[in-house]
Every structure is written in C-alpha cells, then in structure tokens.
Design a protein around this motif. Structure first.
Motif, short mmCIF file in Angstrom:
data_model
loop_
_atom_site.label_atom_id
_atom_site.label_comp_id
_atom_site.label_asym_id
_atom_site.label_seq_id
_atom_site.Cartn_x
_atom_site.Cartn_y
_atom_site.Cartn_z
N VAL A 194 0.77 -1.05 0.18
CA VAL A 194 0.10 -0.01 0.03
C VAL A 194 0.95 1.56 -0.04
N PRO A 195 1.93 1.33 0.67
CA PRO A 195 2.64 2.66 0.71
C PRO A 195 3.45 2.92 -0.57
N ILE A 196 3.74 1.95 -1.23
CA ILE A 196 4.32 2.00 -2.65
C ILE A 196 3.43 2.88 -3.36
N ILE A 197 2.13 2.30 -3.76
CA ILE A 197 0.87 2.79 -4.56
C ILE A 197 0.70 4.34 -4.02
N GLU A 198 0.65 4.51 -2.82
CA GLU A 198 0.66 5.75 -2.09
C GLU A 198 1.62 6.73 -2.39
N ALA A 199 2.79 6.37 -2.45
CA ALA A 199 4.02 7.20 -2.97
C ALA A 199 3.96 7.48 -4.21
N LEU A 200 3.45 6.41 -5.23
CA LEU A 200 3.34 6.78 -6.61
C LEU A 200 2.26 7.77 -6.99
N ARG A 201 1.35 7.72 -6.09
CA ARG A 201 0.09 8.75 -6.29
C ARG A 201 0.56 10.10 -6.06
N GLU A 202 1.64 10.19 -5.03
CA GLU A 202 2.06 11.47 -4.54
C GLU A 202 3.19 12.12 -5.66
N ARG A 203 3.56 11.23 -6.27
CA ARG A 203 4.66 11.51 -7.36
C ARG A 203 6.01 11.91 -6.48
N ASP A 204 6.15 11.38 -5.38
CA ASP A 204 7.26 11.90 -4.52
C ASP A 204 8.47 11.05 -4.48
N LEU A 205 9.57 11.47 -5.33
CA LEU A 205 10.48 10.55 -5.69
C LEU A 205 11.19 10.11 -4.32
N GLU A 206 11.62 11.18 -3.36
CA GLU A 206 12.12 10.69 -2.31
C GLU A 206 11.33 9.98 -1.30
N HIS A 207 10.31 10.11 -1.23
CA HIS A 207 9.36 9.22 -0.29
C HIS A 207 9.02 7.83 -0.96
N LEU A 208 9.12 7.80 -2.38
CA LEU A 208 8.92 6.56 -3.17
C LEU A 208 10.10 5.82 -3.03
#
Length: 241
Positions: A194-208
């Motif tokens: 789930v956190p991977i999909i959420e980070a993709l939606r945010e388009r946040d490279l550092e978080h991803l």
C-alpha cells in the motif's frame, strides 16, 4: 505412479508462458513445489519419473526443466541429472541487495512514465494478493507480488534488466517462504504494498525511494534478518510488517 492433474488453469494463466501449454503446466507446477518447499533443496528430479507423474513425454518435461534452470530453481548437472537448487542465506542476501539496487536506482524513470493505468494495474495486483492471502494461497500471493514489482519496474522501460529482477524476485520469495515461521501473516504481506502505491500517487521521488527500499530490505522480516542495518534506517510500522 498415480496420474496427477496439473496446476489450476487460473494460476497457469498468471505465470508468463514461454513454451507449449503442456510444458508450461509442468513448469508452473514444479515451480510452485520448489518455491513452497514441497521439493526440497538438493532433491533429485528425473525426467522419466516426472513424465510418468504428469502423463506426458520426457521432451515436455525436459523443456520445463530447462525453464526452471533458467530461473535458477534447478541445477542440471552432467551425468548427475537435475537437482533442486540450494536456497542459502548468502545467496538470498546478495539477491536482496541486487534487487534493491535495480528497483530503487531508476525511480526517476518510473515517475516520468507512470500513469493512472499503471497505478490501476498495481491496485489490481494488490487486490489479487489480498484475495490470495484470504484464501491462504501463498503461491498465488507470490505470483501476484512478483507481477506487482515487475509491472512497476517495467515502467522504467529497461527491458534488458527485467529478467534480472524477475530472478531476484522468485528467489527472494522462495527464501522467505522456506524460512518463515508457521502461520505467517499473509494479509499483512499483501498490505505492505500500500505505501508504494500511495507514494506513486504523490509522485514524490524521495518518499517512493524510501518506502520501496524499506519494503525490499525487510522482505525477510518473518524469517532470518538479512537486512543488516538497512531496516534500522527506517522504523517499521504496522502497515509495513
């Protein structure tokens, strides 16, 4: 030896096919048994016995064993036949490091190419993992887990690297399964995505990069700790278990 039915058609359709359907069925069935430990490391596999078991020709079995050899799941030894490959901690540690480098080094390319369709497909794989977990089908969960990560990495458009990742994935999963404690929490395994999909939606490279790196480094949380200090760099949450 009794006639044995092949793996269910639904699972056969999930695993990419590189051969005839009958050979593919033998390949998937043996892959499943090796990943789940029904066929143990070092166990001998003979073409004649497998042909009798699956009621097919030895050439069909040979084709399936060649595919398993390409995945590194069996070792075809001259004059000694075919043996199920070992599954040691040193190999597992090296493959986790390679996988982390492959998946996390090209996330700028992933974010440049990812779109709503890719995120939807990742969501479909997550839901399939959840269903497999509820059915207590660890192999089907593994198939969808691997599909999740290959779908994500394919977005980087590096097709020559994909086979390296797929080999790392299946051996990571095999090691994890063979060294897990009984009654491993399969639903939590699915939710780790789930956190991977959420980070993709945010388009946040550092978080991803952070959540994907942590996800890979802690793949063996339920077995021996192979992460050294990697997991300690990112505290574990309930979602990441």
């Amino acid at each position: 030896m009794a006639v044995e039915s092949f793996t269910s058609p639904s699972v056969l359709d999930l695993v990419p096919r590189q051969s005839s359907r009958r050979s593919h069925a033998v390949f998937v069935t043996l892959q499943k048994e090796i990943v789940l430990g029904a066929l143990e490391p070092g166990q001998a596999l003979t073409e004649m016995e497998l042909a009798q078991r699956f009621q097919c020709s030895q050439s069909t079995v040979r084709e399936a064993l060649m595919q398993l050899s390409e995945e590194g799941l069996v070792r075809r030894m001259p004059h000694r036949g075919t043996l199920v490959a070992p599954c040691g901690a040193d190999d597992a540690r090296a493959l986790i490091a390679i996988r982390r480098d492959v998946e996390c080094s090209y996330l700028e390319r992933v974010l440049a190419n990812v779109d709503g369709d890719v995120i939807d497909r990742l969501g479909d794989e997550l839901n399939a993992m959840r269903n497999a977990a509820r059915d207590m089908d660890e192999y089907r969960l593994s198939v969808h887990d691997r599909a999740f990560h290959t779908t994500l990495f394919a977005t980087a458009d590096l097709p020559l690297v994909v086979p390296i990742l797929t080999r790392c994935l299946i051996h990571n999963h095999r090691f994890k399964i063979l060294n897990s404690q009984p009654n491993r929490a399969l639903e939590e395994t699915a939710e780790r995505h789930v956190p991977i999909i959420e980070a993709l939606r945010e388009r946040d490279l550092e978080h991803l990069h952070a959540v994907l790196g942590h996800h890979i480094s802690t793949i063996v949380d339920f077995g021996p700790d192979l992460t050294d200090d990697a997991a300690a760099a990112s505290p574990q949450t309930d979602t990441d278990r």
